[in-house]
Design an enzyme around this catalytic site. Structure first.
Site, PDB file in Angstrom:
ATOM      1  NE  ARG A 124      -4.140  -1.894   1.798  1.00 60.65           N
ATOM      2  CZ  ARG A 124      -4.171  -2.967   2.590  1.00 60.65           C
ATOM      3  NH1 ARG A 124      -3.341  -3.057   3.595  1.00 60.65           N
ATOM      4  NH2 ARG A 124      -5.052  -3.896   2.362  1.00 60.65           N
ATOM      5  CE  LYS A 146      -0.350  13.666 -14.919  1.00 67.97           C
ATOM      6  NZ  LYS A 146      -0.642  14.220 -16.259  1.00 67.97           N
ATOM      7  CD  GLU A 188       7.465  16.164 -22.997  1.00 70.62           C
ATOM      8  OE1 GLU A 188       6.881  17.162 -22.534  1.00 70.62           O
ATOM      9  OE2 GLU A 188       6.871  15.120 -23.315  1.00 70.62           O
ATOM     10  CE  LYS A 229       5.584  17.275 -14.359  1.00 70.31           C
ATOM     11  NZ  LYS A 229       5.660  16.063 -15.119  1.00 70.31           N
ATOM     12  CD  GLU A 239      -3.568  16.389 -16.240  1.00 72.11           C
ATOM     13  OE1 GLU A 239      -2.429  15.947 -15.994  1.00 72.11           O
ATOM     14  OE2 GLU A 239      -4.173  16.171 -17.282  1.00 72.11           O
ATOM     15  NE  ARG A 243       0.805  16.752 -13.266  1.00 73.78           N
ATOM     16  CZ  ARG A 243       1.458  15.948 -12.444  1.00 73.78           C
ATOM     17  NH1 ARG A 243       1.160  15.949 -11.163  1.00 73.78           N
ATOM     18  NH2 ARG A 243       2.412  15.156 -12.884  1.00 73.78           N
ATOM     19  CG  ASN A 247      -1.354  16.868 -20.553  1.00 70.51           C
ATOM     20  OD1 ASN A 247      -0.348  16.206 -20.302  1.00 70.51           O
ATOM     21  ND2 ASN A 247      -2.420  16.865 -19.777  1.00 70.51           N
ATOM     22  CG  HIS A 250       1.746  15.733 -24.224  1.00 68.80           C
ATOM     23  ND1 HIS A 250       2.494  16.884 -24.294  1.00 68.80           N
ATOM     24  CD2 HIS A 250       2.535  14.814 -23.606  1.00 68.80           C
ATOM     25  CE1 HIS A 250       3.671  16.671 -23.721  1.00 68.80           C
ATOM     26  NE2 HIS A 250       3.722  15.427 -23.304  1.00 68.80           N
ATOM     27  CG  HIS A 254      -0.561  10.960 -26.091  1.00 68.09           C
ATOM     28  ND1 HIS A 254      -1.149  11.400 -24.945  1.00 68.09           N
ATOM     29  CD2 HIS A 254       0.742  10.761 -25.793  1.00 68.09           C
ATOM     30  CE1 HIS A 254      -0.235  11.465 -23.970  1.00 68.09           C
ATOM     31  NE2 HIS A 254       0.911  11.091 -24.470  1.00 68.09           N
ATOM     32  CG  HIS A 268       6.371  11.077 -25.545  1.00 66.10           C
ATOM     33  ND1 HIS A 268       4.995  11.055 -25.606  1.00 66.10           N
ATOM     34  CD2 HIS A 268       6.692  12.046 -24.650  1.00 66.10           C
ATOM     35  CE1 HIS A 268       4.511  11.969 -24.779  1.00 66.10           C
ATOM     36  NE2 HIS A 268       5.514  12.585 -24.186  1.00 66.10           N
TER      37      HIS A 268
HETATM   38  N1  GLY Z   1       3.739  14.944 -18.130  1.00 66.75           N
HETATM   39  C1  GLY Z   1       2.600  15.680 -17.749  1.00 66.75           C
HETATM   40  C2  GLY Z   1       2.383  15.757 -16.276  1.00 66.75           C
HETATM   41  O1  GLY Z   1       3.208  15.315 -15.510  1.00 66.75           O
HETATM   42  O2  GLY Z   1       1.364  16.241 -15.870  1.00 66.75           O
END
Ligand code: GLY
Length: 366
Positions: A124, A146, A188, A229, A239, A243, A247, A250, A254, A268
């Protein structure tokens, strides 16, 4: 002289530091020791990174009296799977990793995402440290918590928010990156200027081409990206709003990665570069941003040796409608509406679900 820079990620009791600079792997023992309850870590890495950097890391840990066991997974996106996740978690259990221990993710985005997710679900939740070894992982995926794996039905559809306890971004390791991976990671970096800092984008236009050879400039680019960031993640960890700005490019990217089968045809970060240019194309067509911005963005990516146009992707590509259908499968679809990041100019991105579908079809060549 270059020194270590520290960028705090302010998330209350989940706060942590991102340390950026040279020699961090060689000094990993000193950086990790204060986090350890017993002098032992489990390292998750991939076979390519293990060959390049694992001996240096284990030697650095041993010098600080820290014992390390390591699991090297196959390199590549296919590793972000249920099978490799299961194997990793079972290995961590077999290593008798306890709740108070620290897992170390040594690698690029694939390893950071998978090892972070394994740490999130083992007992956990076990703490983990990110030691990102690619430019993309240093400026993006290692920061912000993430974690996850891919589903056969889409990228990153299975995962959890689980913040690392520290991030050590050793810029020396970037010298071992293949040129194409370095450039793709740069997609990026440029994204940060485009989404929220026009002065940084102008700095990149001037300094981007020498980043590979100029360590101080590279460290500045990484630290500035991480600071941007960290600021966004501190405002919106899960998000719900801002946040999503991260993207930028993206949703297009994607769809293009999916259309090219997540293959070496398009990495990517290359998809993100084309996606950023398309986002500025669409913003200009919708009358939101200056008409000259898309060509300025495309020119910068081209100067960096990155693709910026759909035509730069080798081989035949799907038509506009098929690409729009792929964009609709993105995680950012809310109540069936496409949510995109558009811009009012360079450095002024915003989130919207008011996308002009005629203009979207047009920028995709339809
Ligand atoms: N790579 C996008 C984020 O971390 O929100």
């Amino acid at each position: 002289m270059t020194t270590i820079q520290t960028v705090p990620v302010a998330l209350g009791e989940r706060s942590y530091d991102v340390r950026i600079g040279p020699g961090l792997i060689a000094d990993a023992g000193a950086h990790l020791a204060p986090l350890l309850k017993r002098p032992r870590v489990a390292i998750v890495t991939d076979e390519t990174v293990a060959a390049l950097h694992l001996p240096a890391l284990t030697a650095a840990l041993a010098a600080a009296g820290i014992e390390a066991a390591a699991l090297a997974l196959p390199a590549g996106e296919a590793t972000k799977s249920w099978a490799e996740l299961g194997r990793t978690v079972e290995w961590l259990i077999a290593q008798k990793v306890e709740r108070g221990d620290l897992i170390v993710a040594l690698g690029g985005g694939v390893i950071g995402d998978l090892a972070g997710f394994a740490a999130a679900i083992l007992r956990r939740g076990v703490r983990f440290a990110q030691l990102p070894t690619t430019l993309l992982a240093q400026v993006d995926s290692s920061v912000g918590g993430k974690t996850g794996i891919n589903s056969p039905q889409g990228k990153n559809l299975i995962g959890a928010f689980h913040q690392p306890s520290v991030v050590l971004a050793d810029i020396d390791v970037l010298a071992s990156l293949p040129e194409r991976d370095f450039r793709a990671g740069y997609g990026e970096v440029a994204k940060y200027g485009l989404l929220g800092d026009a002065a940084f984008f102008a700095w990149l236009e001037e300094n981007g081409p020498r980043l590979r050879d100029d360590r101080a400039a590279l460290q500045h680019a990484v630290a500035h990206s991480v600071a941007m960031k960290a600021d966004i993640v501190a405002r919106d960890e899960t998000e719900q709003g801002d946040r999503a700005l991260l993207n930028l490019g993206h949703t297009f990217g994607h769809a293009l990665e999916s259309a090219t089968g997540y293959s070496a045809r398009l990495l990517h970060g290359e998809g993100v570069a084309i996606g950023c240019t398309l986002a500025f194309d669409l913003s200009a067509r919708m009358g939101l941003s200056p008409q000259e911005d898309p060509s300025r963005v495309a020119a910068h990516f081209a100067a960096m040796g990155l693709p910026s146009r759909l035509a730069d992707i080798p081989g035949d590509l799907l038509g506009a409608d098929a690409l729009i259908a792929l964009m609709g499968q993105d995680k950012k679809v809310v109540e069936g509406r496409l949510r995109m990041i558009l811009a009012r100019g360079i450095g002024q991105a915003f989130v919207t679900d008011r996308v002009d579908m005629v203009a979207l079809r047009a920028v995709l060549g339809g």
